[in-house]
Motif scaffolding. Structure first.
Motif, PDB file in Angstrom:
ATOM      1  N   LEU A 145      50.108  40.797  34.789  1.00 59.12           N
ATOM      2  CA  LEU A 145      50.173  41.324  33.415  1.00 59.12           C
ATOM      3  C   LEU A 145      50.996  42.593  33.344  1.00 59.12           C
ATOM      4  CD1 LEU A 145      46.818  41.008  31.529  1.00 59.12           C
ATOM      5  CD2 LEU A 145      48.717  39.453  31.661  1.00 59.12           C
ATOM      6  N   PHE A 146      51.310  43.152  34.523  1.00 59.73           N
ATOM      7  CA  PHE A 146      52.036  44.418  34.559  1.00 59.73           C
ATOM      8  C   PHE A 146      53.283  44.290  35.427  1.00 59.73           C
ATOM      9  CE2 PHE A 146      47.489  45.104  34.301  1.00 59.73           C
ATOM     10  CZ  PHE A 146      47.385  45.834  33.126  1.00 59.73           C
ATOM     11  N   GLY A 147      54.283  45.115  35.110  1.00 62.44           N
ATOM     12  CA  GLY A 147      55.465  45.177  35.956  1.00 62.44           C
ATOM     13  C   GLY A 147      55.239  46.187  37.072  1.00 62.44           C
ATOM     14  N   GLY A 148      56.192  46.273  37.968  1.00 60.69           N
ATOM     15  CA  GLY A 148      56.151  47.302  39.010  1.00 60.69           C
ATOM     16  C   GLY A 148      55.079  47.058  40.049  1.00 60.69           C
ATOM     17  N   PHE A 149      54.378  48.128  40.391  1.00 65.40           N
ATOM     18  CA  PHE A 149      53.396  48.119  41.485  1.00 65.40           C
ATOM     19  C   PHE A 149      52.004  48.172  40.863  1.00 65.40           C
ATOM     20  CE2 PHE A 149      57.436  49.821  42.655  1.00 65.40           C
ATOM     21  CZ  PHE A 149      57.719  49.160  43.841  1.00 65.40           C
ATOM     22  N   VAL A 150      51.142  47.264  41.297  1.00 73.51           N
ATOM     23  CA  VAL A 150      49.903  47.019  40.567  1.00 73.51           C
ATOM     24  C   VAL A 150      48.718  46.941  41.523  1.00 73.51           C
ATOM     25  CG1 VAL A 150      48.765  45.391  38.979  1.00 73.51           C
ATOM     26  CG2 VAL A 150      51.257  45.649  38.911  1.00 73.51           C
ATOM     27  N   GLU A 151      47.592  47.514  41.099  1.00 75.86           N
ATOM     28  CA  GLU A 151      46.361  47.371  41.903  1.00 75.86           C
ATOM     29  C   GLU A 151      45.316  46.593  41.115  1.00 75.86           C
ATOM     30  OE1 GLU A 151      44.829  50.847  43.828  1.00 75.86           O
ATOM     31  OE2 GLU A 151      43.082  49.765  44.587  1.00 75.86           O
ATOM     32  N   TRP A 152      44.714  45.620  41.766  1.00 74.12           N
ATOM     33  CA  TRP A 152      43.590  44.875  41.187  1.00 74.12           C
ATOM     34  C   TRP A 152      42.321  45.404  41.852  1.00 74.12           C
ATOM     35  CZ3 TRP A 152      42.668  39.004  42.564  1.00 74.12           C
ATOM     36  CH2 TRP A 152      41.462  38.557  41.982  1.00 74.12           C
ATOM     37  N   HIS A 153      41.458  46.020  41.044  1.00 75.43           N
ATOM     38  CA  HIS A 153      40.228  46.599  41.572  1.00 75.43           C
ATOM     39  C   HIS A 153      39.179  45.516  41.794  1.00 75.43           C
ATOM     40  CE1 HIS A 153      41.898  50.508  40.726  1.00 75.43           C
ATOM     41  NE2 HIS A 153      42.250  50.058  39.539  1.00 75.43           N
ATOM     42  N   ARG A 154      38.512  45.601  42.910  1.00 71.99           N
ATOM     43  CA  ARG A 154      37.434  44.648  43.203  1.00 71.99           C
ATOM     44  C   ARG A 154      36.378  44.693  42.106  1.00 71.99           C
ATOM     45  NH1 ARG A 154      32.236  44.809  45.057  1.00 71.99           N
ATOM     46  NH2 ARG A 154      31.602  43.266  46.604  1.00 71.99           N
ATOM     47  N   GLY A 155      36.029  45.901  41.687  1.00 75.47           N
ATOM     48  CA  GLY A 155      34.979  46.082  40.685  1.00 75.47           C
ATOM     49  C   GLY A 155      33.619  45.983  41.337  1.00 75.47           C
ATOM     50  N   GLU A 156      32.634  46.583  40.698  1.00 74.62           N
ATOM     51  CA  GLU A 156      31.267  46.597  41.246  1.00 74.62           C
ATOM     52  C   GLU A 156      30.299  45.803  40.391  1.00 74.62           C
ATOM     53  OE1 GLU A 156      30.647  47.747  44.215  1.00 74.62           O
ATOM     54  OE2 GLU A 156      32.721  48.470  44.353  1.00 74.62           O
ATOM     55  N   ARG A 157      30.611  45.680  39.096  1.00 75.29           N
ATOM     56  CA  ARG A 157      29.638  45.056  38.183  1.00 75.29           C
ATOM     57  C   ARG A 157      29.534  43.549  38.388  1.00 75.29           C
ATOM     58  NH1 ARG A 157      32.300  47.793  33.171  1.00 75.29           N
ATOM     59  NH2 ARG A 157      32.030  49.965  33.771  1.00 75.29           N
ATOM     60  N   ASP A 158      28.334  43.023  38.186  1.00 80.13           N
ATOM     61  CA  ASP A 158      28.110  41.583  38.348  1.00 80.13           C
ATOM     62  C   ASP A 158      28.820  40.760  37.288  1.00 80.13           C
ATOM     63  OD1 ASP A 158      26.549  42.001  40.535  1.00 80.13           O
ATOM     64  OD2 ASP A 158      24.637  41.916  39.449  1.00 80.13           O
ATOM     65  N   ASP A 159      29.030  41.358  36.102  1.00 80.52           N
ATOM     66  CA  ASP A 159      29.676  40.584  35.030  1.00 80.52           C
ATOM     67  C   ASP A 159      31.203  40.598  35.144  1.00 80.52           C
ATOM     68  OD1 ASP A 159      30.452  43.091  34.197  1.00 80.52           O
ATOM     69  OD2 ASP A 159      29.475  42.986  32.231  1.00 80.52           O
ATOM     70  N   GLY A 160      31.736  41.337  36.102  1.00 84.49           N
ATOM     71  CA  GLY A 160      33.181  41.330  36.349  1.00 84.49           C
ATOM     72  C   GLY A 160      33.996  42.180  35.386  1.00 84.49           C
ATOM     73  N   SER A 161      33.336  42.929  34.513  1.00 91.44           N
ATOM     74  CA  SER A 161      34.082  43.665  33.483  1.00 91.44           C
ATOM     75  C   SER A 161      34.927  44.815  34.063  1.00 91.44           C
ATOM     76  CB  SER A 161      33.137  44.193  32.406  1.00 91.44           C
ATOM     77  OG  SER A 161      32.135  44.986  33.017  1.00 91.44           O
ATOM     78  N   ASP A 162      34.641  45.214  35.311  1.00 89.23           N
ATOM     79  CA  ASP A 162      35.472  46.263  35.925  1.00 89.23           C
ATOM     80  C   ASP A 162      36.380  45.699  37.027  1.00 89.23           C
ATOM     81  OD1 ASP A 162      33.385  45.697  37.631  1.00 89.23           O
ATOM     82  OD2 ASP A 162      32.979  47.780  38.171  1.00 89.23           O
ATOM     83  N   SER A 163      36.502  44.379  37.098  1.00 92.90           N
ATOM     84  CA  SER A 163      37.421  43.788  38.073  1.00 92.90           C
ATOM     85  C   SER A 163      38.705  43.408  37.356  1.00 92.90           C
ATOM     86  CB  SER A 163      36.792  42.560  38.744  1.00 92.90           C
ATOM     87  OG  SER A 163      37.691  42.059  39.710  1.00 92.90           O
ATOM     88  N   LEU A 164      39.616  44.349  37.314  1.00 95.36           N
ATOM     89  CA  LEU A 164      40.854  44.161  36.541  1.00 95.36           C
ATOM     90  C   LEU A 164      41.998  44.885  37.245  1.00 95.36           C
ATOM     91  CD1 LEU A 164      41.158  47.163  34.996  1.00 95.36           C
ATOM     92  CD2 LEU A 164      39.304  46.201  33.682  1.00 95.36           C
ATOM     93  N   ALA A 165      43.205  44.566  36.778  1.00 97.01           N
ATOM     94  CA  ALA A 165      44.381  45.192  37.391  1.00 97.01           C
ATOM     95  C   ALA A 165      44.867  46.367  36.555  1.00 97.01           C
ATOM     96  CB  ALA A 165      45.494  44.159  37.528  1.00 97.01           C
ATOM     97  N   GLU A 166      45.482  47.322  37.235  1.00 96.43           N
ATOM     98  CA  GLU A 166      46.077  48.479  36.557  1.00 96.43           C
ATOM     99  C   GLU A 166      47.395  48.809  37.233  1.00 96.43           C
ATOM    100  OE1 GLU A 166      42.716  51.408  34.804  1.00 96.43           O
ATOM    101  OE2 GLU A 166      42.853  51.337  36.980  1.00 96.43           O
ATOM    102  N   PRO A 167      48.375  49.254  36.445  1.00 96.95           N
ATOM    103  CA  PRO A 167      49.648  49.607  37.081  1.00 96.95           C
ATOM    104  C   PRO A 167      49.513  50.868  37.924  1.00 96.95           C
ATOM    105  CG  PRO A 167      49.718  49.997  34.696  1.00 96.95           C
ATOM    106  CD  PRO A 167      48.388  49.387  34.982  1.00 96.95           C
ATOM    107  N   LEU A 168      50.138  50.871  39.098  1.00 94.55           N
ATOM    108  CA  LEU A 168      50.179  52.088  39.924  1.00 94.55           C
ATOM    109  C   LEU A 168      51.435  52.878  39.586  1.00 94.55           C
ATOM    110  CD1 LEU A 168      49.201  50.683  43.452  1.00 94.55           C
ATOM    111  CD2 LEU A 168      47.828  52.211  42.035  1.00 94.55           C
TER     112      LEU A 168
END
Ligand code: 2P0
Length: 333
Positions: A145-168
């Motif tokens: 979803l992002f250009g360049g260099f990107v990190e996808w966070h594992r996330g901690e929540r069971d519902d997955g709402s914090d498991s998402l990617a962010e541009p670095l």
């Protein structure tokens, strides 16, 4: 109710391999990737309308059926549910990857699908939410979803709402970086990534060691990217690819995704780095035998020639860092 998006593939520098929740498609570890340029693109048009009596999905010349179609329908259902819309859709999608490359990408595919479908439904979502939803379709898609260099966070929540990617950082951060791709002769049998990952999680003891060290690796890769420290980055990338493939081999029965031609590429890159006295190139392999060799533009011609001369290498292409998805005015139907 009609929208078209283009998204491009991404290649992981720190690999995603294994899930902590198969239903929500949550990864066991975080990952970092580089988005590729438009040579590795997917374009997708989605139209929702009462004139459709079921979801119709066409990939290139092929009408999707069975599990392939079902996976797309599930992704549409998530978005339809959000929009409170029950209409069926027609989806036409085209991969522009050179046919000789024999590469397919669920990453660019599910990124383009999620963007086009949410747009066609008039959903106003931020990129974080879009990243969470595209992850459901295919894990690596959330990074496209992002250009360049990107990190996808594992996330901690069971519902997955914090498991998402962010541009670095954007593509412009490191313009001279290249991925020299060696397309190698394929073996006919290949285990799909989902059952493959699952087997590793269930049977590999080495895999637990990999997970324990991953947060340090992620931290070191972030720093090497920020500082554009080539030698450090390339070594980390090679080591992480080797670590993932070691876990594949440690699965029971073992998983072989690389082949003799891939091994030849590895030897050749190490010989080159030895000759320079530092890592001027770094290979990485996904769940297949093709090599992605990262280097800087000034070394591309040397590396292209070197890879072309390896037996079993059928094609070499050079990709730059891409800028991420774009909306297209021209629809595919
Ligand atoms: C990656 N791969 O990080 C790793 C390296 C393959 C090897 O992401 O099950 O198609 O749809 O979440 O994203 C390929 O796995 O898997 C992948 P699902 P996906 O790029």
């Amino acid at each position: 109710m009609k929208s078209t998006f283009r998204a491009t593939s991404n290649i992981a520098l720190v690999k995603y391999w294994g899930k902590r929740d198969a239903q929500l498609n949550l990864p066991a570890n975080g990952s970092i990737s580089v988005t590729m340029d438009e040579q590795l693109k997917t374009e997708t048009t989605v139209e929702f309308s009462s004139k459709y009596k079921q979801d119709e999905v066409t990939l290139g010349e092929r009408k999707l059926e069975g599990s392939e179609r079902h996976r797309v329908v599930e992704q549409l259902d998530i978005l339809r549910h959000k929009a409170g819309n029950k209409e069926y859709a027609r989806i036409v999608t085209e991969n522009a990857f050179p046919s000789a490359a024999g590469m397919a990408s669920s990453a660019s595919g599910y990124a383009a699908l999620t963007l086009a479908a949410s747009h066609a439904l008039g959903l106003k979502m931020g990129v974080r939410e879009l990243s969470v939803i595209s992850r459901r379709g295919s894990g690596s898609a959330c990074r496209s979803l992002f250009g360049g260099f990107v990190e996808w966070h594992r996330g901690e929540r069971d519902d997955g709402s914090d498991s998402l990617a962010e541009p670095l950082s954007p593509a412009a951060h490191w313009k001279s970086l290249r991925n020299v791709i060696a397309i190698v002769k394929k073996d006919p049998k290949r285990i799909l990534t989902r059952p493959g990952m699952n087997r590793t999680v269930l049977t590999s003891t080495l895999y637990q060691r990999r997970l324990q060290s991953i947060s340090i690796i992620l931290q070191r890769v972030r720093k090497a990217l920020e500082e554009k420290n080539r030698a450090e980055l390339f070594e980390l990338v090679m080591r992480d690819s080797n670590s993932m493939h070691a876990c594949m081999l440690d699965s029971y029965p073992p998983l072989f995704y690389m082949n003799e031609h891939s091994h030849k590429v590895i030897e050749t890159v190490h010989a080159l780095n030895d000759a320079y006295g530092e890592a001027v190139a770094g290979y990485t392999f996904d769940a297949g035998p093709n090599a992605h060799v990262f280097t800087e533009d000034k070394r591309v011609s040397t590396i292209r020639k070197m890879l072309s001369e390896i037996s079993g290498v059928e094609n070499v292409m050079v990709c730059k860092v891409g800028n991420g998805p774009v909306e297209l005015k021209q629809h595919l139907f």
